[in-house]
Design a protein around this motif. Structure first.
Motif, PDB file in Angstrom:
ATOM      1  N   PHE A 104      43.337  51.142  39.179  1.00  0.00           N
ATOM      2  CA  PHE A 104      42.301  50.126  39.342  1.00  0.00           C
ATOM      3  C   PHE A 104      42.688  48.893  38.528  1.00  0.00           C
ATOM      4  N   SER A 105      42.458  47.720  39.097  1.00  0.00           N
ATOM      5  CA  SER A 105      42.667  46.462  38.380  1.00  0.00           C
ATOM      6  C   SER A 105      41.366  45.675  38.403  1.00  0.00           C
ATOM      7  N   PHE A 106      40.924  45.248  37.229  1.00  0.00           N
ATOM      8  CA  PHE A 106      39.686  44.493  37.117  1.00  0.00           C
ATOM      9  C   PHE A 106      39.942  43.208  36.338  1.00  0.00           C
ATOM     10  N   HIS A 107      39.495  42.080  36.906  1.00  0.00           N
ATOM     11  CA  HIS A 107      39.651  40.777  36.280  1.00  0.00           C
ATOM     12  C   HIS A 107      38.282  40.239  35.867  1.00  0.00           C
ATOM     13  N   GLU A 108      38.275  39.443  34.814  1.00  0.00           N
ATOM     14  CA  GLU A 108      37.027  38.839  34.349  1.00  0.00           C
ATOM     15  C   GLU A 108      36.401  37.917  35.392  1.00  0.00           C
TER      16      GLU A 108
ATOM     17  N   ILE B  48      43.176  48.585  48.095  1.00  0.00           N
ATOM     18  CA  ILE B  48      41.782  48.497  48.538  1.00  0.00           C
ATOM     19  C   ILE B  48      41.073  47.447  47.684  1.00  0.00           C
ATOM     20  N   PRO B  49      40.599  46.352  48.283  1.00  0.00           N
ATOM     21  CA  PRO B  49      39.883  45.342  47.489  1.00  0.00           C
ATOM     22  C   PRO B  49      38.576  45.900  46.936  1.00  0.00           C
ATOM     23  N   LEU B  50      38.266  45.533  45.703  1.00  0.00           N
ATOM     24  CA  LEU B  50      37.013  45.937  45.062  1.00  0.00           C
ATOM     25  C   LEU B  50      36.370  44.688  44.447  1.00  0.00           C
ATOM     26  N   PRO B  51      35.747  43.856  45.263  1.00  0.00           N
ATOM     27  CA  PRO B  51      35.153  42.632  44.713  1.00  0.00           C
ATOM     28  C   PRO B  51      33.986  42.947  43.783  1.00  0.00           C
ATOM     29  N   GLY B  52      33.915  42.210  42.698  1.00  0.00           N
ATOM     30  CA  GLY B  52      32.847  42.414  41.732  1.00  0.00           C
ATOM     31  C   GLY B  52      31.645  41.539  42.024  1.00  0.00           C
ATOM     32  N   THR B  53      30.483  42.005  41.609  1.00  0.00           N
ATOM     33  CA  THR B  53      29.241  41.250  41.765  1.00  0.00           C
ATOM     34  C   THR B  53      28.416  41.380  40.487  1.00  0.00           C
ATOM     35  N   LEU B  54      27.505  40.459  40.298  1.00  0.00           N
ATOM     36  CA  LEU B  54      26.595  40.524  39.162  1.00  0.00           C
ATOM     37  C   LEU B  54      25.380  41.357  39.541  1.00  0.00           C
ATOM     38  N   THR B  55      25.090  42.363  38.727  1.00  0.00           N
ATOM     39  CA  THR B  55      23.946  43.229  38.995  1.00  0.00           C
ATOM     40  C   THR B  55      23.444  43.815  37.684  1.00  0.00           C
ATOM     41  N   SER B  56      22.303  44.464  37.743  1.00  0.00           N
ATOM     42  CA  SER B  56      21.695  45.044  36.545  1.00  0.00           C
ATOM     43  C   SER B  56      22.415  46.327  36.136  1.00  0.00           C
ATOM     44  N   ASP B  57      22.646  46.472  34.844  1.00  0.00           N
ATOM     45  CA  ASP B  57      23.300  47.659  34.299  1.00  0.00           C
ATOM     46  C   ASP B  57      22.239  48.611  33.753  1.00  0.00           C
ATOM     47  N   PRO B  58      22.049  49.778  34.398  1.00  0.00           N
ATOM     48  CA  PRO B  58      21.029  50.719  33.930  1.00  0.00           C
ATOM     49  C   PRO B  58      21.463  51.553  32.727  1.00  0.00           C
TER      50      PRO B  58
ATOM     51  N   LEU C  15      47.251  63.831  39.019  1.00  0.00           N
ATOM     52  CA  LEU C  15      47.819  63.221  37.817  1.00  0.00           C
ATOM     53  C   LEU C  15      46.831  62.302  37.103  1.00  0.00           C
ATOM     54  N   GLY C  16      45.589  62.251  37.580  1.00  0.00           N
ATOM     55  CA  GLY C  16      44.622  61.355  36.975  1.00  0.00           C
ATOM     56  C   GLY C  16      44.712  59.958  37.560  1.00  0.00           C
ATOM     57  N   ASP C  17      44.258  58.963  36.813  1.00  0.00           N
ATOM     58  CA  ASP C  17      44.259  57.589  37.292  1.00  0.00           C
ATOM     59  C   ASP C  17      44.519  56.645  36.129  1.00  0.00           C
ATOM     60  N   SER C  18      44.581  55.352  36.440  1.00  0.00           N
ATOM     61  CA  SER C  18      44.863  54.360  35.413  1.00  0.00           C
ATOM     62  C   SER C  18      44.087  53.083  35.717  1.00  0.00           C
ATOM     63  N   PHE C  19      43.885  52.270  34.675  1.00  0.00           N
ATOM     64  CA  PHE C  19      43.126  51.029  34.808  1.00  0.00           C
ATOM     65  C   PHE C  19      43.897  49.887  34.160  1.00  0.00           C
ATOM     66  N   ARG C  20      43.935  48.754  34.863  1.00  0.00           N
ATOM     67  CA  ARG C  20      44.535  47.527  34.328  1.00  0.00           C
ATOM     68  C   ARG C  20      43.394  46.535  34.119  1.00  0.00           C
ATOM     69  N   ILE C  21      43.141  46.206  32.866  1.00  0.00           N
ATOM     70  CA  ILE C  21      42.007  45.364  32.498  1.00  0.00           C
ATOM     71  C   ILE C  21      42.535  43.978  32.149  1.00  0.00           C
ATOM     72  N   PHE C  22      42.209  43.005  32.988  1.00  0.00           N
ATOM     73  CA  PHE C  22      42.708  41.643  32.793  1.00  0.00           C
ATOM     74  C   PHE C  22      41.668  40.828  32.028  1.00  0.00           C
ATOM     75  N   SER C  23      41.797  40.827  30.716  1.00  0.00           N
ATOM     76  CA  SER C  23      40.914  40.011  29.887  1.00  0.00           C
ATOM     77  C   SER C  23      41.652  38.802  29.344  1.00  0.00           C
ATOM     78  N   THR C  24      42.914  38.633  29.765  1.00  0.00           N
ATOM     79  CA  THR C  24      43.725  37.465  29.416  1.00  0.00           C
ATOM     80  C   THR C  24      44.380  36.979  30.697  1.00  0.00           C
ATOM     81  N   PRO C  25      44.976  35.766  30.726  1.00  0.00           N
ATOM     82  CA  PRO C  25      45.585  35.264  31.963  1.00  0.00           C
ATOM     83  C   PRO C  25      46.625  36.217  32.523  1.00  0.00           C
TER      84      PRO C  25
END
Length: 203
Positions: free
Chosen positions: A30-34, A51-61, A167-177
């Protein structure tokens, strides 16, 4: 010309680095950008593809969640991701970002499960909403990568661990350019310099 050979060698190294960044992952990644861009890259074991995963603003329960936060929707097939928070620390030891895995929305295989991306950067991007006031008890703390995406590969029971893959999964967190784009732009600039140098008459 010696300088041209050096520059061409640098170009080759940059191209190799860019290709590495685009390589097919060995785990579902998974890759997530700010800015709200997200995707799931599948390894060849799962047929490959993105697979595109566009983000949206929503309430966090979740605990201390904000009324409007950046969320990405995943659909774990075998079992939901373990609930919890992944905390990213900057070079000063302060919390810079949080990747949060909330409970699935309904108890069924493939049910939606929200993944929230919180950032404390105040840069005006979708994730820059501040941080939740409380945390899940299941929390993992990692160091932020200041020069590219932060890689998080959860172990069993940790937030985000997937049983969909052997084998599990991995995440790429883009909090910088994105360093891939930076490398490509730098490579183009160097290529232009080499071309101009080649066209200039010898003095």
């Amino acid at each position: 010309m010696k300088i041209s050979r050096i520059v061409l060698a640098v170009l080759f190294a940059l191209a190799a680095s860019a290709n590495t960044l685009r390589a097919v992952p060995s785990l579902p990644t998974f890759s997530f950008h700010e800015n709200g861009n997200g995707q799931l890259e599948l390894p060849l074991l799962f047929g490959g593809g993105v697979i595109p995963l566009p983000g949206t603003l929503t309430s966090d329960p979740g605990p201390g969640g904000l009324a409007s936060a950046l969320a990405f929707t995943a659909h774990p097939q075998v079992a939901p991701f373990p609930v919890g928070d992944v905390v990213l620390l900057d070079a000063s030891g302060h919390v810079s970002d949080i990747l949060r895995f909330d409970p699935e929305t309904s108890p069924a295989p493939g049910a939606p499960q929200l993944i929230f991306f919180y950032s404390n950067d105040h840069a005006g991007l979708l994730a820059d909403t501040g941080l939740p006031s409380l945390m899940f008890s299941n929390t993992v703390t990692i160091q932020e990568n200041p020069s590219g995406p932060t890689i998080y590969t959860p172990g069993e029971g940790q937030p985000g661990f997937s049983t969909d893959s052997p084998l599990g999964d991995s995440f790429r967190i883009f909090s910088t350019p994105d360093t891939g784009s930076t490398l490509l732009m730098l490579g183009a600039a160097i290529a232009g310099f080499v071309f101009l140098r080649w066209k200039m008459p010898a003095v």
